[in-house]
Enzyme design. Sequence first.
Site, short mmCIF file in Angstrom:
data_model
loop_
_atom_site.label_atom_id
_atom_site.label_comp_id
_atom_site.label_asym_id
_atom_site.label_seq_id
_atom_site.Cartn_x
_atom_site.Cartn_y
_atom_site.Cartn_z
N TRP A 21 61.04 32.60 48.68
CA TRP A 21 60.52 32.12 47.38
C TRP A 21 59.35 31.16 47.64
O TRP A 21 58.31 31.23 46.97
CB TRP A 21 61.67 31.43 46.62
N ASP A 51 64.65 37.60 52.44
CA ASP A 51 64.96 37.75 51.02
C ASP A 51 63.70 37.41 50.22
O ASP A 51 63.08 36.36 50.44
CB ASP A 51 66.09 36.80 50.62
N TYR A 56 58.27 36.38 42.88
CA TYR A 56 57.88 35.18 43.65
C TYR A 56 56.36 35.21 43.82
O TYR A 56 55.80 36.00 44.59
CB TYR A 56 58.57 35.15 45.02
N HIS A 121 67.99 40.77 39.61
CA HIS A 121 67.62 39.37 39.81
C HIS A 121 68.14 38.49 38.67
O HIS A 121 67.41 38.20 37.72
CB HIS A 121 66.10 39.28 39.90
N SER A 152 72.07 39.74 42.30
CA SER A 152 71.97 38.30 42.54
C SER A 152 72.46 37.65 41.27
O SER A 152 71.89 37.87 40.20
CB SER A 152 70.53 37.91 42.84
N GLN A 172 74.45 38.36 45.90
CA GLN A 172 73.81 37.10 46.29
C GLN A 172 74.25 36.02 45.31
O GLN A 172 74.23 36.22 44.10
CB GLN A 172 72.28 37.26 46.27
N LEU A 203 70.77 24.78 50.95
CA LEU A 203 70.47 23.37 51.18
C LEU A 203 70.32 22.62 49.85
O LEU A 203 69.81 21.51 49.82
CB LEU A 203 69.19 23.23 52.02
N1 LIG Z 1 67.96 33.91 41.47
C1 LIG Z 1 67.85 34.18 42.76
O1 LIG Z 1 68.16 35.28 43.17
C2 LIG Z 1 67.39 33.12 43.69
C3 LIG Z 1 67.24 31.81 43.23
C4 LIG Z 1 66.91 30.82 44.13
C5 LIG Z 1 66.68 31.14 45.46
N2 LIG Z 1 66.79 32.44 45.89
C6 LIG Z 1 66.54 32.79 47.31
O2 LIG Z 1 67.26 31.90 48.13
C7 LIG Z 1 66.36 31.29 49.06
C8 LIG Z 1 66.89 29.93 49.46
O3 LIG Z 1 67.06 29.07 48.36
P1 LIG Z 1 65.98 27.94 48.02
O4 LIG Z 1 64.79 28.17 48.85
O5 LIG Z 1 65.86 27.92 46.55
O6 LIG Z 1 66.70 26.58 48.44
P2 LIG Z 1 67.21 25.98 49.83
O7 LIG Z 1 67.15 27.01 50.89
O8 LIG Z 1 68.50 25.33 49.53
O9 LIG Z 1 66.16 24.81 50.10
C9 LIG Z 1 64.88 25.05 50.62
C10 LIG Z 1 64.16 23.71 50.87
O10 LIG Z 1 64.90 22.93 51.80
C11 LIG Z 1 64.03 22.21 52.65
N3 LIG Z 1 64.28 22.64 54.04
C12 LIG Z 1 64.57 23.89 54.48
N4 LIG Z 1 64.85 23.87 55.79
C13 LIG Z 1 64.71 22.58 56.20
C14 LIG Z 1 64.87 21.93 57.45
N5 LIG Z 1 65.27 22.57 58.56
N6 LIG Z 1 64.64 20.60 57.51
C15 LIG Z 1 64.27 19.89 56.41
N7 LIG Z 1 64.10 20.47 55.20
C16 LIG Z 1 64.34 21.80 55.09
C17 LIG Z 1 62.63 22.50 52.19
O11 LIG Z 1 62.31 21.47 51.24
P3 LIG Z 1 60.82 20.83 51.14
O12 LIG Z 1 60.06 21.86 50.37
O13 LIG Z 1 61.06 19.56 50.36
O14 LIG Z 1 60.33 20.63 52.51
C18 LIG Z 1 62.78 23.85 51.51
O15 LIG Z 1 61.77 24.10 50.56
C19 LIG Z 1 65.02 31.31 48.33
O16 LIG Z 1 63.91 31.12 49.17
C20 LIG Z 1 65.08 32.69 47.70
O17 LIG Z 1 64.75 33.68 48.66
C21 LIG Z 1 67.15 33.42 45.03
#
Ligand SMILES: NC(=O)c1ccc[n+]([C@@H]2O[C@H](COP(=O)([O-])OP(=O)(O)OC[C@H]3O[C@@H](n4cnc5c(N)ncnc54)[C@H](OP(=O)(O)O)[C@@H]3O)[C@@H](O)[C@H]2O)c1
Length: 327
Positions: A21, A51, A56, A121, A152, A172, A203
């Site tokens: 994303w 993913d 996106y 989605h 998802s 998902q 996270l």
């Molecule tokens: N409806 C759906 O289907 C849906 C909805 C949401 C997400 N998703 C999918 O799920 C994926 C993951 O969820 P998410 O990206 O929303 O949230 P997440 O993985 O919980 O959080 C990602 C954020 O955590 C921080 N981060 C990641 N790795 C890190 C590390 N090693 N050290 C320090 N900070 C770290 C970064 O924040 P900073 O930007 O502050 O550095 C990053 O932007 C998405 O990319 C997407 O592919 C799907």
Amino acid sequence: MEQRPLGKTGAEVGVIGLGTWQLGGDWGDVDEDTAAEVLDAALDAGVTLLDTADVYGDGRSEERIRKALAPRADRPFVATKAGRRADPFEAAQYTPENLRAWVDRSRRNLGVDTLDLVQLHCPPTAVYSDQHVFDTLDGFVADGSIAAYGVSVETVAEGLTALQHEGVATIQVILNIFRRKPLEELLPAAAAAGVGVLARVPLASGLLTGKYDESTTFPADDHRNFNRNGEAFDVGETFAGVPFDVGVAAAREVAEIAGDAVPTAAFALRWVIDQPGVTTVIPGARNVTQVRGNVAAATMAPLSGSQLADLERVYDERIRAHVHDRW
Ligand SMILES: NC(=O)c1ccc[n+]([C@@H]2O[C@H](COP(=O)([O-])OP(=O)(O)OC[C@H]3O[C@@H](n4cnc5c(N)ncnc54)[C@H](OP(=O)(O)O)[C@@H]3O)[C@@H](O)[C@H]2O)c1
């Protein structure tokens, strides 16, 4: 990296995937070069599942994946999503014609004849009970435009409904130290049905890295700014639905439980991949350092019994009331 079978897809994927994303939009700016570096770093570190979604960055994430994969000999499993281009966003939009158009656009964006996996989605809840939608997806499998499909979901109830459709290969769902409800019914049901589970928002949008404090701010084009109260989409997708100050305080405790020797982000991801029924976790990353830090969770020791108990206490005391009965 440990590989696990991804539900009914027939594929095996690594336990740590990459969410992309961030490479499309809604997380502040991630430029072309950084996105390419993130994708290369993930694949070089052994990530075998990406993913993404057609929305996106309005296709930018899918296109960046196509460009990053073009020169490489290895090919990861690419899970995309369809359905949020529906306008208006309602169940009646999930027609065979619209689904066809969304899937074909993703095939073009990703530069493939057959998509590895299309996930509905987070559609309106009624879609999960609409057999016509699943018949249409079965047709796409039969004509070779997709190899498999999944869903998802926002809620556990939607996931349980989706499991009633035989063709659903994967689910998902949000699963992390602050979002535990799927452990009760959904993950056991998915495992019993042979359906793979992709754990998203592991996270809590970065909260579970322990790096934010009460004064942290986010750019205007970052959903952690503009969707704080669910203004643009389900508030559960932003900080897993935990009010920011509550999450910061709870994450401080999580970091203490993890201890100084282990980065809190990797600790939080290890918790996710050790939950029975989880196939893979898909943390998002904005730079190469984050990717490498996340992949390290695959080789970490499991959490101790006392750490697990302490995390459960933090959830019960600080988080449960805000999220448990909501999704
Ligand atoms: N409806 C759906 O289907 C849906 C909805 C949401 C997400 N998703 C999918 O799920 C994926 C993951 O969820 P998410 O990206 O929303 O949230 P997440 O993985 O919980 O959080 C990602 C954020 O955590 C921080 N981060 C990641 N790795 C890190 C590390 N090693 N050290 C320090 N900070 C770290 C970064 O924040 P900073 O930007 O502050 O550095 C990053 O932007 C998405 O990319 C997407 O592919 C799907």
